[in-house]
Design an enzyme around this catalytic site. Structure first.
Site, mmCIF file in Angstrom:
data_model
loop_
_atom_site.group_PDB
_atom_site.id
_atom_site.type_symbol
_atom_site.label_atom_id
_atom_site.label_comp_id
_atom_site.label_asym_id
_atom_site.label_seq_id
_atom_site.Cartn_x
_atom_site.Cartn_y
_atom_site.Cartn_z
ATOM 1 N N LEU A 324 0.578 -0.913 -0.261
ATOM 2 C CA LEU A 324 -0.134 0.004 -0.060
ATOM 3 C C LEU A 324 0.775 0.931 -0.058
ATOM 4 O O LEU A 324 0.813 2.646 -0.624
ATOM 5 C CB LEU A 324 -1.014 0.267 1.366
ATOM 6 N N GLY A 325 2.030 1.005 0.588
ATOM 7 C CA GLY A 325 2.337 2.115 0.952
ATOM 8 C C GLY A 325 3.745 1.960 1.671
ATOM 9 O O GLY A 325 4.232 0.983 2.700
ATOM 10 N N GLN A 326 4.821 3.037 2.189
ATOM 11 C CA GLN A 326 5.997 3.238 2.335
ATOM 12 C C GLN A 326 5.583 4.093 3.264
ATOM 13 O O GLN A 326 6.032 5.165 3.292
ATOM 14 C CB GLN A 326 6.913 3.276 1.807
ATOM 15 N N GLY A 327 5.329 3.954 4.991
ATOM 16 C CA GLY A 327 5.818 4.905 5.888
ATOM 17 C C GLY A 327 6.689 5.274 6.539
ATOM 18 O O GLY A 327 7.705 4.403 5.740
ATOM 19 N N VAL A 332 3.563 -0.628 4.826
ATOM 20 C CA VAL A 332 2.263 -1.455 4.331
ATOM 21 C C VAL A 332 2.160 -1.917 3.447
ATOM 22 O O VAL A 332 1.593 -2.092 2.594
ATOM 23 C CB VAL A 332 1.535 -0.356 4.355
ATOM 24 N N ASP A 443 4.184 14.105 13.006
ATOM 25 C CA ASP A 443 4.617 14.470 11.922
ATOM 26 C C ASP A 443 3.397 13.525 10.960
ATOM 27 O O ASP A 443 3.312 13.644 10.300
ATOM 28 C CB ASP A 443 5.472 12.724 11.431
#
Ligand SMILES: *[C@@H]1O[C@H](CO)[C@@H](O)[C@H](O)[C@H]1NC(C)=O
Ligand SMILES: *[C@@H]1O[C@H](CO)[C@@H](O)[C@H](O)[C@H]1NC(C)=O
Ligand SMILES: *[C@@H]1O[C@H](CO)[C@@H](O)[C@H](O)[C@H]1NC(C)=O
Ligand SMILES: *[C@@H]1O[C@H](CO)[C@@H](O)[C@H](O)[C@H]1NC(C)=O
Ligand SMILES: *[C@@H]1O[C@H](CO)[C@@H](O)[C@H](O)[C@H]1NC(C)=O
Ligand SMILES: *[C@@H]1O[C@H](CO)[C@@H](O)[C@H](O)[C@H]1NC(C)=O
Ligand SMILES: *[C@@H]1O[C@H](CO)[C@@H](O)[C@H](O)[C@H]1NC(C)=O
Ligand SMILES: *[C@@H]1O[C@H](CO)[C@@H](O)[C@H](O)[C@H]1NC(C)=O
Ligand SMILES: CC(=O)N[C@H]1CO[C@H](CO)[C@@H](O)[C@@H]1O
Length: 646
Positions: A324-327, A332, A443
């Site tokens: 889903l993405g990179q946090g 993720v 953040d």
């Protein structure tokens, strides 16, 4: 420590671009990641981080660095080099940019990045002698074709630079000026990696010149080869030879660097993330619970625990297709549990086993946060081979996907955006005013505001930094790209209060209204100012309307005046939140009041940081007589301010 330095330096860059002498040319031309996955995360990540750290020390001294750390298939080999015309300062800035981008290749085991000012590559094998490869390529500018005169001068300049470089340590520049004509002159830079012998450098540049000339008659061409970089252009992109004498920006920053480096206080962490205070009662409880076994058993019994194998299966063994993405702290993945429930599984970059007890504690604290505007932590897998966190799955992903995208932005009209704003405020009020543990998010940014199926806001990624605060080598801080959101006192002095979140939130408000990101590399506009500064100026001039996201005006509103005054009010609140002086910024509960009650009179905002245009000086209350007054920037005060948790 280096990371903090880079953040500070990047910050200078973004804020003092107008006074820049040199240009780090830190825009990315091409990134490509190797196709193999890393072999073992537990070994790979620390090796990679250590290599980057080692190289960064060399870069500061020599504008070039290479290092290899580790053994076996997880050895990390790295190389980074700035092109010959960059000053040391610009080199550090360019390297910092490369270093924040390259880790995005993770979990692949290597990659390379070509910027206009520097190059960086990492692999798990020694690649230092490679000078050619199947992926050697070139990029041409797409402007209107130039005339025959330019083609001639570009050819000559390319051959001259490529011919001269091998015998001159790999770097050469050339300019062929055409007398009496404004724009037929050509400028060329050629650079081989310093690990190559002259004959290999020559082979690389011969190929590069042949490639790049295929771009003619375009006004720009760049060759991106395994062993070298070559660029021609009709504009003089080269930095002038470094001048000596005078208190240049370079020397001031070098001084700041020296001071900052010596301060241990900063090591406490300007890490991006979250800071949690604990009241004494909880402090005691925490100390008592420092027993991994005991905690594991408590957790093993609790509903928070997920089996590693269950999660692994739910994500198709962390299939890239489910990413889903990179946090900030990990990658993720979307997972589907056996009962059909959709979840988001965060696979942490780096698992520090001996800090497991703290990790369990944090999971407990995070999971105790229960609010409609916070992403819910469903549990974790704390005892498997690596640590995983399980969150509720939100189908519409994050706010940045909408507001910064000209098409998807249409899906959010003003009412929806306002609801998202109010939701975010309520979530933050909850975190800041929780009676037992107050939480500073640290953040807040558009990509950390997730949207549920009805496009309601949910704040993500709170609660993790605490767990990683002591992991100095943690990779996430090298990836953090949230400079535009950081409050000045936090960035410069490490002072952390809720007002740092308020600042970030203020930036977010302005972004939501303008549909633009608060950074300067934003090519879509003539962004000599950051978005916040630009909002401030327009506010002063009474022209805020010029900034409003065109997508907001598209919608048919019955009462345009009411819409406009609502939007202006949000910008006004945004400016009240981004005031330079933290004590002047509103608290989040105050923000909620003034946004909910449209009739309440708002005070005039004070300036945001870095408003003095002539000196680009931060009006900082710095009173150290040893420091030159009017220095470009007074971060030097860092040395004797301290980290003030309360
Ligand atoms: C990775 O390396 C660590 C340390 O050597 C080892 O304990 C672990 O089993 C390895 N993991 C895998 C998946 O091989
Ligand atoms: C950095 O890397 C170089 C080359 O691999 C090595 O010789 C040097 O000892 C390393 N320095 C540190 C501080 O690790
Ligand atoms: C690099 O990593 C890959 C996969 O992770 C492995 O197959 C390969 O053997 C490694 N290369 C070296 C030289 O160890
Ligand atoms: C070249 O790049 C492509 C796509 O990025 C990749 O699939 C391929 O493996 C690369 N070749 C080499 C030798 O790395
Ligand atoms: C620059 O080049 C273009 C065509 O390449 C020409 O039309 C234009 O007049 C030139 N401008 C100057 C200032 O020489
Ligand atoms: C440069 O080298 C690459 C890789 O060997 C090759 O594919 C390409 O055709 C060469 N380009 C020129 C212009 O010779
Ligand atoms: C966990 O559950 C087991 C059996 O259900 C029980 O014996 C044990 O005491 C529990 N542990 C804790 C720490 O609650
Ligand atoms: C700056 O803004 C542009 C465009 O909105 C975006 O693509 C880019 O990623 C941003 N850069 C950073 C460092 O956030
Ligand atoms: C604007 C948008 O993409 N909305 C989507 C949000 O998520 C729901 C549920 O998945 C979709 O139905 C919407 O289309």
């Amino acid at each position: 420590m280096q990371r903090i330095l880079f953040l500070l330096l990047l910050f200078f860059l973004s804020l003092s671009a107008k006074t820049t002498e040199g240009d780090p040319r830190s825009s990315t031309v091409l990134v490509w990641c190797s196709t193999q996955l890393e072999h073992n995360t537990t070994i790979y990540v620390p090796n990679f981080v250590a290599t980057m750290e080692n190289i960064s020390r060399q870069i500061q001294a020599a504008r070039f660095g290479m290092s290899s750390i580790g053994s076996g298939p997880d050895t990390s080999y790295g190389l980074s080099q700035c092109y010959g015309d960059l000053s040391t300062l610009d080199c550090v800035l360019c390297y910092a940019e490369a270093r924040t981008i390259l880790p995005k290749c993770y979990p692949n085991n290597g990659g390379r990045i070509y910027l206009d000012g520097c190059f960086m590559r990492a692999e798990n094998y020694s690649f230092y002698d490679e000078f050619t490869g199947p992926n050697d390529t070139f990029r041409c500018g797409n402007s209107t074709p130039k005339g025959q005169l330019f083609v001639e001068s570009a050819r000559r300049a390319v051959l001259e630079a490529a011919g001269a470089a091998p015998s001159r340590g790999g770097y050469a520049r050339a300019a062929v000026a055409v007398a009496g004509s404004g724009n037929e002159s050509a400028y060329v830079l050629a650079d081989c990696w310093k690990t190559l012998k002259p004959e290999l450098c020559k082979a690389c540049l011969d190929n590069a010149s042949a490639s790049v000339m295929r771009c003619l008659p375009s006004s720009e061409g760049r060759a991106l080869n395994t062993g070298c970089f070559l660029r021609y252009s009709d504009t003089d992109f080269l930095n002038p030879a470094p001048s000596s004498g005078g208190l240049s920006r370079g020397s001031i920053i070098a001084m700041v660097v020296a001071i900052v480096s010596s301060v241990t206080v900063v090591s406490v962490g300007v890490a991006i993330g979250l800071y949690i205070w604990k009241h004494k009662r909880i402090e005691k409880k925490r100390k008592g619970a420092n027993d991994v076994e005991k905690m594991a058993s408590v957790l093993g019994n609790s509903s928070l625990n997920f089996k590693y194998s269950t999660l692994e299966k739910s994500t198709g063994s962390f299939d890239i297709a489910n990413k889903l993405g990179q946090g900030g702290f990990g990658t993720v993945y979307k997972g589907v549990l056996a009962d059909g429930r959709e979840v988001a599984v965060k696979r942490l970059f780096y698992n520090n086993r001996h800090r497991a007890a703290d990790f369990y504690n944090e999971v407990n604290i995070i999971s105790s946060c229960d609010h409609k505007n916070l992403v819910r932590l469903l549990g974790c897998s704390c005892s498997g081979p690596e640590s995983l966190l399980v969150y509720e799955f939100l189908p519409n992903k994050s706010l940045d996907r909408f507001i910064f995208d000209p098409n998807r932005g249409k899906a959010l009209d003003w009412e929806k955006r306002f609801d998202i704003i109010i939701g975010t405020v309520e979530g933050l009020v909850y975190l800041h005013e929780k009676p037992d543990i107050r939480i500073i998010h640290r953040d807040i940014k558009a990509s950390n505001i997730l949207l549920d199926s009805k496009l309601r806001a949910k704040i993500a990624d709170f609660g993790l930094a605490r767990s990683f605060q002591e992991d100095k080598s943690h990779i996430s801080t090298a990836i953090a790209g949230t400079l535009g959101y950081m409050a000045p006192e936090y960035l410069a002095h490490g002072q952390l209060t809720e007002k740092a979140d308020v600042y970030s939130f203020g930036v977010l408000l302005i972004e939501i209204v303008c549909g633009r990101q608060n950074n300067r590399s934003n090519k879509a506009c003539d962004c000599s100012d950051s978005l916040v500064i630009s909002a401030w100026k327009h506010f002063q001039a009474g022209t805020v309307e010029d900034l409003i996201d065109p997508n907001l005006i598209l919608h048919n509103y019955e009462n345009k005046d009411e819409l406009k005054s609502g939007i202006l009010r949000v910008v006004h609140v945004g400016l009240l939140c981004t005031q330079e002086i933290p004590s002047l910024r509103l608290s989040m509960s105050r923000v909620l009041q003034v946004l909910s009650n449209k009739d309440e009179e708002l005070p005039a905002p004070n300036n945001p940081p870095f408003i003095d245009e002539k000196t680009m000086e931060l009006n900082d209350t710095c009173d150290d007589p040893r420091l030159p007054l009017n220095s470009t920037y007074s971060v030097a005060c860092v040395s004797h301010s301290s980290f003030h948790p309360r």
